[in-house]
Design a protein around this motif. Structure first.
Motif, PDB file in Angstrom:
ATOM      1  N   LEU A 390       0.805  -1.219  -0.144  1.00 19.74           N
ATOM      2  CA  LEU A 390       0.019   0.127  -0.047  1.00 19.74           C
ATOM      3  C   LEU A 390       0.927   1.227  -0.086  1.00 19.74           C
ATOM      4  CD1 LEU A 390      -2.722   0.581   0.294  1.00 19.74           C
ATOM      5  CD2 LEU A 390      -2.753   1.238   2.546  1.00 19.74           C
ATOM      6  N   LYS A 391       1.938   1.083   0.865  1.00 20.96           N
ATOM      7  CA  LYS A 391       3.030   2.440   0.673  1.00 20.96           C
ATOM      8  C   LYS A 391       3.474   2.762  -0.699  1.00 20.96           C
ATOM      9  CE  LYS A 391       4.726   1.347   5.335  1.00 20.96           C
ATOM     10  NZ  LYS A 391       5.844   0.798   6.124  1.00 20.96           N
ATOM     11  N   GLU A 392       3.478   1.855  -1.701  1.00 19.02           N
ATOM     12  CA  GLU A 392       3.883   2.312  -3.106  1.00 19.02           C
ATOM     13  C   GLU A 392       2.986   3.455  -3.638  1.00 19.02           C
ATOM     14  OE1 GLU A 392       4.046  -1.229  -5.271  1.00 19.02           O
ATOM     15  OE2 GLU A 392       5.283  -2.257  -4.150  1.00 19.02           O
ATOM     16  N   GLY A 393       1.661   3.383  -3.287  1.00 16.58           N
ATOM     17  CA  GLY A 393       0.861   4.251  -3.579  1.00 16.58           C
ATOM     18  C   GLY A 393       1.106   5.552  -3.313  1.00 16.58           C
ATOM     19  N   ARG A 403      -5.462  10.358   1.749  1.00 16.68           N
ATOM     20  CA  ARG A 403      -6.114   9.302   2.117  1.00 16.68           C
ATOM     21  C   ARG A 403      -5.089   8.001   2.637  1.00 16.68           C
ATOM     22  NH1 ARG A 403     -11.552   7.938  -1.222  1.00 16.68           N
ATOM     23  NH2 ARG A 403     -11.886   6.599   0.703  1.00 16.68           N
ATOM     24  N   LEU A 404      -4.240   7.826   1.545  1.00 16.86           N
ATOM     25  CA  LEU A 404      -3.259   6.682   1.960  1.00 16.86           C
ATOM     26  C   LEU A 404      -2.446   7.059   3.223  1.00 16.86           C
ATOM     27  CD1 LEU A 404      -1.906   6.160  -1.736  1.00 16.86           C
ATOM     28  CD2 LEU A 404      -3.348   4.424  -0.209  1.00 16.86           C
ATOM     29  N   ALA A 405      -1.985   8.444   3.364  1.00 19.56           N
ATOM     30  CA  ALA A 405      -1.100   8.527   4.499  1.00 19.56           C
ATOM     31  C   ALA A 405      -1.646   8.213   5.839  1.00 19.56           C
ATOM     32  CB  ALA A 405      -0.659  10.014   4.440  1.00 19.56           C
ATOM     33  N   ASP A 470      10.250   1.818   2.611  1.00 21.70           N
ATOM     34  CA  ASP A 470       9.875   3.169   3.275  1.00 21.70           C
ATOM     35  C   ASP A 470      10.974   4.339   2.989  1.00 21.70           C
ATOM     36  OD1 ASP A 470       8.050   2.349   5.083  1.00 21.70           O
ATOM     37  OD2 ASP A 470       9.469   1.432   6.370  1.00 21.70           O
ATOM     38  N   GLU A 471      12.136   3.961   2.529  1.00 18.18           N
ATOM     39  CA  GLU A 471      13.090   4.933   1.793  1.00 18.18           C
ATOM     40  C   GLU A 471      12.499   5.576   0.783  1.00 18.18           C
ATOM     41  OE1 GLU A 471      15.467   6.362   2.974  1.00 18.18           O
ATOM     42  OE2 GLU A 471      16.760   5.276   4.121  1.00 18.18           O
TER      43      GLU A 471
END
Length: 628
Positions: A390-393, A403-405, A470-471
């Motif tokens: 999901l972080k790729e978004g 919304r993703l954050a 994460d980076e």
């Protein structure tokens, strides 16, 4: 073509051996697989017939029939779909081109539970027939070919199969299972077959037919009639009203389309009207698939147009970072002959994609924001499985970035999991202006990082980012609700209002008195460190490695190196704690100054998770120091 004998591809031999000897749990899964294959064959015919109606051969009604012969101990799954030519029969039934085959075999050969549900996950469903049969015969003819070009394929599931030409009037395929004696009693009963079909294949949109069975008073037994009846509802589940569908039906449909033996975590079923009209039935799985990190993998959403199947894995309907979503989207507006290329360009598809993305995010938000402990636990389970994806978004979907954050969860110095940005902000110290973060290779490495010492001393929370992605996330997400994200491993530590004036003055005085030693350290490490400076971030450790604000972090450089990519060369900064006993000794130990300086740098590098360029040199220096 006279009867010919061919050897199976090596991987097929292995699969057949495993299927025959290892898969004992849930044997009935074979019928689901073969009925599903028959349904797919009908869908393929319907799709090809869009451009060539002659393929229907005056028989446009597509169906699947299940019939058995108790005396001969055979069970037949018959479809009037696309069928196969001789070349296709040899290719589809004698070889496997699936990349997941080796993984499938590894799973079955390993210590994990030997489960027939694995069959469907890897596209080898036809071979599941050998769970119950000691011989399978396939009679088939491809739609559009003359009757004389029918094909008979047969095998006992060992090392070979036979192929011959037959005359077959009807298009489509018969899969005839010659059941083993011990299986015959179970799978040659109408009620049993109906039960299995109802359980696994009830929602297939084609009619599944079986011969009617009635009680014969004279014979005092059930007898088969010449009439046929539909034994499934033959209605697309997503086209029915939500109020008519039970939770169990939703879950069974998910298992049917996903080949997952576990129930979904959550799902949403909606009819959307407006500029684009479509129905969506979307599921979030409970567990990540084996190929989750393959970004080239097609998505898990099937596309239908007016209930006509168009394609599996329609990746244009869902962004890459939501590739774990399974389900069905049925459009009322797209043309029936839509191609993958047209999908990329269609305005209607763009609207469906945006609407479906928002619907999935809404599903996740309802779990994450729920007051229910059960829902929160569900969301944490989702995050543990799919959070990194999901972080790729954050870098791909600017429209939904906020919304993703809010959905992201992290570990922190206050909790090992489940910390949202909103949680962090609510706990920020009075006067704190930034959200402090630290990226590391693992949670253990992050927790023990010397860069956290001043933050722990002052009770300031730091988010610990330990996923490989994460980076990349930090390079696209700079702030949350006006609060900047600040890496504690970059630049000089600046606690702003959290550090009182007295502390600042004391630090400046110590730095001034330590200047001569700093200059000597800089000279000794001129080839290794861009700069050596004192810091207030260290409490218990003698030194740590940081980088300039604009430089690539050492953690990211390591990740790139592991991926075989070259990272831009840059020297780190060595920050030292002048109050530490080792630094005080360094200032007075002239003979061993160079050794101590390099050991200090190497230890800081190791503590940060880096690797030494010269491990032998480090060992020699430590040995000399211990021997002195």
């Amino acid at each position: 073509m006279t009867k010919q004998t061919h050897a199976f591809q090596a991987e097929v031999k292995q699969i057949l051996h495993l299927v025959t000897h290892s898969l004992y749990s849930n044997k009935e899964i074979f019928l689901r697989e073969l009925v599903s294959n028959a349904s797919d064959a009908c869908d393929k015919l319907r799709f090809e017939a869009l451009d060539n109606a002659a393929l229907y051969e005056d028989a446009p009604n597509l169906e699947v029939r299940v019939l058995f012969d108790a005396e001969a101990k055979t069970l037949t799954i018959r479809d009037n779909g696309i069928g196969m030519s001789a070349e296709e029969a040899a290719s589809h039934l004698g070889t496997i081109a699936k990349s997941g085959t080796r993984e499938f075999m590894a799973r079955l050969e390993g210590d994990q539970k030997k489960d027939a549900n694995l069959i469907g996950q890897f596209g080898v469903g036809f071979y599941s027939g050998f769970i119950v049969a000691d011989r399978i015969t396939v009679e088939t003819r491809r739609a559009g070919l003359p009757a004389e070009q029918g094909v008979r394929w047969s095998s006992e599931g060992t090392g070979e199969y036979e192929l011959e030409t037959i005359t077959r009037a009807a298009r489509g395929t018969d899969v005839i299972l010659h059941l083993r004696d011990e299986e015959a009693d179970e799978f040659l009963k109408t009620w049993k077959l109906k039960s299995i079909i109802g359980k696994y294949s009830d929602h297939i949109s084609l009619p599944i037919l079986m011969r009617k069975e009635e009680w014969d008073a004279e014979k005092s037994q059930q007898v088969l009639k010449d009439e046929w009846e539909t034994v499934n509802k033959a209605a697309a589940l997503w086209a029915r009203s939500k109020s008519d569908i039970t939770d169990a039906e939703y879950q069974e449909f998910y298992k049917q389309i996903s080949y997952d033996s576990e129930a979904p975590l959550t799902y949403t079923h909606n009819r959307v009207e407006g500029r684009s009209e479509y129905t969506q039935l979307l599921y979030v799985p409970a567990k990540a698939p084996l190929d989750m990190w393959n970004r080239d993998k097609r998505g898990g959403v099937k596309l239908y147009v007016k209930r006509v199947f168009i394609m599996d894995d329609a990746e244009a309907l869902m962004p890459v970072y939501l590739r774990f979503v399974k389900g069905v989207i049925d459009s009322a507006d797209l043309p029936l002959n839509v191609s993958r290329e047209l999908l990329q360009e269609s305005r209607d598809v763009k609207a469906i994609r945006e609407g479906s993305t928002k619907r999935v995010l809404g599903m996740l938000e309802s779990l994450a924001d729920s007051d229910s402990a059960d829902d929160k636990a569900k969301y944490q389970r989702f995050w543990n499985e799919f959070g990194a994806v999901l972080k790729e978004g954050i870098g791909e979907d600017f429209q939904n970035r906020e919304r993703l954050a809010k959905l992201f969860r992290f570990a922190s110095t206050h909790a090992d999991e489940g910390v949202s940005f909103a949680d962090y902000v609510s706990r920020m110290k009075e006067g704190q202006e930034a959200i402090y973060v630290l990226a590391a290779d693992s949670l253990a490495a992050a927790k023990s990082s010397p860069q956290l010492e001043i933050f722990r001393k002052k009770g300031i929370e730091v988010l610990l980012l330990v996923d490989r992605v994460d980076e990349w996330l930090l390079s696209h997400l700079y702030e949350f609700e006006g609060k900047p994200l600040q890496s504690v491993a970059k630049g000089a530590v600046d606690l702003g209002k959290l550090q009182d004036e007295e502390e600042k003055k004391q630090a400046e005085a110590v730095a001034e008195s330590f200047k001569p030693t700093l200059e000597k350290l800089q000279a000794a490490l001129k080839d290794r460190a861009k700069e050596v400076r004192t810091t207030t971030r260290l409490v218990d450790s003698p030194a740590c490695i940081v980088v300039d604000e604009g430089d690539m972090s050492a953690h990211l450089a390591r990740l790139l190196k592991q991926a075989g990519q070259a990272a831009p060369k840059s020297q780190p900064i060595l920050e030292v704690n002048p109050e530490h006993a080792l630094l005080k000794r360094l200032a007075t130990d002239e003979p061993r100054f160079d050794d101590l300086a390099n050991i200090l740098f190497d230890q800081a590098l190791l503590a940060e998770g880096g690797q030494l360029d010269d491990p032998a040199g480090y060992v020699q220096r430590v040995t000399r120091l211990l021997s002195a």
